[in-house]
Design an enzyme around this catalytic site. Structure first.
Site, PDB file in Angstrom:
ATOM      1  N   SER A  58       0.832  -1.202   0.000  1.00 13.22           N
ATOM      2  CA  SER A  58       0.000   0.000   0.000  1.00 13.22           C
ATOM      3  C   SER A  58       0.870   1.256   0.000  1.00 13.22           C
ATOM      4  O   SER A  58       0.366   2.348  -0.228  1.00 13.22           O
ATOM      5  CB  SER A  58      -0.886   0.012   1.244  1.00 13.22           C
ATOM      6  OG  SER A  58      -0.060   0.058   2.388  1.00 13.22           O
TER       7      SER A  58
ATOM      8  N   TYR B 254      -4.371   0.851   3.216  1.00 11.24           N
ATOM      9  CA  TYR B 254      -5.308  -0.186   2.767  1.00 11.24           C
ATOM     10  C   TYR B 254      -6.111  -0.736   3.950  1.00 11.24           C
ATOM     11  O   TYR B 254      -7.214  -1.215   3.780  1.00 11.24           O
ATOM     12  CB  TYR B 254      -4.546  -1.362   2.133  1.00 11.24           C
ATOM     13  CG  TYR B 254      -4.082  -1.201   0.701  1.00 11.24           C
ATOM     14  CD1 TYR B 254      -4.051   0.039   0.059  1.00 11.24           C
ATOM     15  CD2 TYR B 254      -3.646  -2.313  -0.023  1.00 11.24           C
ATOM     16  CE1 TYR B 254      -3.598   0.161  -1.254  1.00 11.24           C
ATOM     17  CE2 TYR B 254      -3.208  -2.203  -1.333  1.00 11.24           C
ATOM     18  CZ  TYR B 254      -3.178  -0.966  -1.948  1.00 11.24           C
ATOM     19  OH  TYR B 254      -2.730  -0.867  -3.244  1.00 11.24           O
ATOM     20  N   GLY B 255      -5.492  -0.679   5.133  1.00 11.05           N
ATOM     21  CA  GLY B 255      -6.097  -1.325   6.302  1.00 11.05           C
ATOM     22  C   GLY B 255      -7.438  -0.748   6.710  1.00 11.05           C
ATOM     23  O   GLY B 255      -8.167  -1.352   7.483  1.00 11.05           O
TER      24      GLY B 255
ATOM     25  N   CYS C  65       2.565  -6.843   1.892  1.00  5.86           N
ATOM     26  CA  CYS C  65       1.530  -6.130   2.653  1.00  5.86           C
ATOM     27  C   CYS C  65       0.653  -7.186   3.307  1.00  5.86           C
ATOM     28  O   CYS C  65       0.038  -8.010   2.611  1.00  5.86           O
ATOM     29  CB  CYS C  65       0.712  -5.276   1.680  1.00  5.86           C
ATOM     30  SG  CYS C  65      -0.699  -4.436   2.405  1.00  5.86           S
ATOM     31  N   ASN C  66       0.606  -7.163   4.642  1.00  6.92           N
ATOM     32  CA  ASN C  66      -0.229  -8.133   5.365  1.00  6.92           C
ATOM     33  C   ASN C  66      -1.705  -7.942   5.012  1.00  6.92           C
ATOM     34  O   ASN C  66      -2.457  -8.905   4.884  1.00  6.92           O
ATOM     35  CB  ASN C  66      -0.083  -7.947   6.873  1.00  6.92           C
ATOM     36  CG  ASN C  66       1.290  -8.293   7.384  1.00  6.92           C
ATOM     37  OD1 ASN C  66       1.491  -9.350   7.968  1.00  6.92           O
ATOM     38  ND2 ASN C  66       2.256  -7.412   7.185  1.00  6.92           N
ATOM     39  N   THR C  67      -2.103  -6.689   4.861  1.00  9.28           N
ATOM     40  CA  THR C  67      -3.520  -6.401   4.613  1.00  9.28           C
ATOM     41  C   THR C  67      -3.946  -6.960   3.256  1.00  9.28           C
ATOM     42  O   THR C  67      -5.019  -7.557   3.120  1.00  9.28           O
ATOM     43  CB  THR C  67      -3.750  -4.877   4.665  1.00  9.28           C
ATOM     44  OG1 THR C  67      -3.144  -4.361   5.857  1.00  9.28           O
ATOM     45  CG2 THR C  67      -5.222  -4.542   4.658  1.00  9.28           C
TER      46      THR C  67
ATOM     47  N   GLU D  95       3.710   7.162   6.188  1.00  6.12           N
ATOM     48  CA  GLU D  95       3.557   7.627   4.800  1.00  6.12           C
ATOM     49  C   GLU D  95       3.727   9.139   4.681  1.00  6.12           C
ATOM     50  O   GLU D  95       4.010   9.650   3.607  1.00  6.12           O
ATOM     51  CB  GLU D  95       2.183   7.213   4.256  1.00  6.12           C
ATOM     52  CG  GLU D  95       2.055   5.720   3.986  1.00  6.12           C
ATOM     53  CD  GLU D  95       2.937   5.227   2.844  1.00  6.12           C
ATOM     54  OE1 GLU D  95       3.082   5.959   1.848  1.00  6.12           O
ATOM     55  OE2 GLU D  95       3.496   4.118   2.948  1.00  6.12           O
TER      56      GLU D  95
ATOM     57  N   CYS E  42       2.221  -5.740  10.133  1.00  5.80           N
ATOM     58  CA  CYS E  42       2.109  -4.763   9.044  1.00  5.80           C
ATOM     59  C   CYS E  42       3.539  -4.430   8.631  1.00  5.80           C
ATOM     60  O   CYS E  42       4.395  -4.209   9.496  1.00  5.80           O
ATOM     61  CB  CYS E  42       1.393  -3.511   9.549  1.00  5.80           C
ATOM     62  SG  CYS E  42       1.463  -2.119   8.399  1.00  5.80           S
ATOM     63  N   THR E  43       3.788  -4.426   7.331  1.00 14.21           N
ATOM     64  CA  THR E  43       5.175  -4.248   6.884  1.00 14.21           C
ATOM     65  C   THR E  43       5.700  -2.834   7.109  1.00 14.21           C
ATOM     66  O   THR E  43       6.899  -2.593   6.991  1.00 14.21           O
ATOM     67  CB  THR E  43       5.317  -4.636   5.401  1.00 14.21           C
ATOM     68  OG1 THR E  43       4.372  -3.880   4.624  1.00 14.21           O
ATOM     69  CG2 THR E  43       5.068  -6.120   5.192  1.00 14.21           C
ATOM     70  N   HIS E  44       4.818  -1.909   7.440  1.00 12.90           N
ATOM     71  CA  HIS E  44       5.295  -0.566   7.809  1.00 12.90           C
ATOM     72  C   HIS E  44       5.944  -0.572   9.205  1.00 12.90           C
ATOM     73  O   HIS E  44       6.804   0.252   9.491  1.00 12.90           O
ATOM     74  CB  HIS E  44       4.139   0.440   7.834  1.00 12.90           C
ATOM     75  CG  HIS E  44       3.701   0.929   6.487  1.00 12.90           C
ATOM     76  ND1 HIS E  44       3.005   0.138   5.610  1.00 12.90           N
ATOM     77  CD2 HIS E  44       3.856   2.137   5.879  1.00 12.90           C
ATOM     78  CE1 HIS E  44       2.738   0.846   4.503  1.00 12.90           C
ATOM     79  NE2 HIS E  44       3.243   2.057   4.651  1.00 12.90           N
TER      80      HIS E  44
HETATM   81  N1  DGL Z   1       2.073  -2.401   4.868  1.00 13.34           N
HETATM   82  C1  DGL Z   1       0.671  -2.710   4.944  1.00 13.34           C
HETATM   83  C2  DGL Z   1       0.475  -4.009   5.702  1.00 13.34           C
HETATM   84  O1  DGL Z   1       1.411  -4.790   5.829  1.00 13.34           O
HETATM   85  C3  DGL Z   1      -0.037  -1.508   5.458  1.00 13.34           C
HETATM   86  C4  DGL Z   1      -1.488  -1.579   5.266  1.00 13.34           C
HETATM   87  C5  DGL Z   1      -2.164  -0.269   5.168  1.00 13.34           C
HETATM   88  O2  DGL Z   1      -1.909   0.448   4.209  1.00 13.34           O
HETATM   89  O3  DGL Z   1      -3.009  -0.009   6.030  1.00 13.34           O
HETATM   90  O4  DGL Z   1      -0.583  -4.311   6.175  1.00 13.34           O
END
Ligand code: DGL
Length: 262
Positions: free
Chosen positions: A11, A42-43, A73-75, A151, A183-185
């Site tokens: 995302s 995206y979440g 991205c986990n989401t 972001e 979450c990868t962030h």
């Molecule tokens: N890096 C995304 C993840 O791993 C972030 C999701 C988001 O944008 O909310 O879920």
């Protein structure tokens, strides 16, 4: 196909933490990274919207000739990867909260999961928890606000640490001994987390496992690059290129992000 790049999408900029692990393990592979920062987070979107954006990201990476897609991205993984695998003819590697290793290792039998709402409410997440965390108390928390902070380039500010503290305080006082970053962030926040988490709390980031799985799939499908070469890496963002470049520099890369609009 061996010489084709690996496509990676997220995302936004969080998936760069997964790309970093891929670089470590797969130094010969070219990569194309798509940061859909214009649509982050995206979440907070519906499963239908997450699937729509994930399809669009995949189509774009395939139009650039990618041989395999890493959904960094986990989401997107928890909401869309099953459909992507059915619809597209390339291998997909996803990322999910590392509940299984945390549950296996936990002595206190209490683990914390910090993730987006989209991940925590997905059926894949519910199934993983049911399968691998029986007898374990899983304390979940939505990392509300964290993706937006990262972001917008403000992740190193003191206010971020205060927000993290307030999000995690309840699970810390319950006695978790593992914190799963779902979450990868969030691995970008590990320096701040380490400033206040007790040393007894282990932080789990599944990024290295994603790199190992990518290597295994490339090998099993005869898709791995062979021979000595320097890899080519490209980054595209639907958001602000200067913010992407700021993050790339902070992570130690000299690449310049290129703008992308759909
Ligand atoms: N890096 C995304 C993840 O791993 C972030 C999701 C988001 O944008 O909310 O879920």
């Amino acid at each position: 196909m061996r010489t084709a790049p690996i496509g990676i999408f997220d995302s936004g900029l969080g998936g760069l933490t997964v790309r970093r692990e891929l670089f470590e393990l797969l130094p010969r592979e070219d990569t194309i990274y798509l940061a859909d920062s214009a649509n982050a987070p995206y979440g907070e979107k519906s499963p239908g919207e997450i699937l729509h954006l994930s399809r669009r990201n995949t189509e774009w990476l395939l139009s650039r000739g990618c041989k395999l897609i890493v959904v960094a991205c986990n989401t997107a993984t928890t909401n869309a990867i099953e459909s992507l695998r059915r619809e597209f003819g390339v291998p997909f590697i996803g990322i999910e909260p590392a509940i299984k290793p945390a549950a296996l290792e936990s002595r206190s039998k209490k683990i914390g999961v910090l993730a987006t709402r989209g991940t925590l409410t997905s059926s894949l997440f519910a199934n993983t928890s049911r399968l691998y965390a029986s007898g374990i108390q899983v304390l979940e928390k939505e990392g509300k606000g964290l993706v937006r902070i990262i972001e917008s380039g403000k992740w190193r500010e003191d206010a971020t640490k205060e927000l993290l503290k307030s999000l995690l305080e309840p699970m810390l006082s319950e006695g978790i001994d593992h914190l799963v970053l779902g979450c990868t962030h969030y691995p970008l926040l590990i320096p701040q987390l380490r400033e206040f988490l007790p040393g007894s709390v282990k932080i789990l980031d599944p990024g290295p496992a994603v790199a190992r799985q990518t290597l295994a799939v490339l090998n099993s499908k005869n898709l791995a690059q062979t021979g000595e070469r320097s890899a080519v890496h490209k980054v595209f963002t639907t958001g602000d290129t200067e913010l992407a470049n700021q993050m790339l520099r902070w992570l130690g890369y000299s690449q310049q992000a290129q703008p992308l609009s759909f």
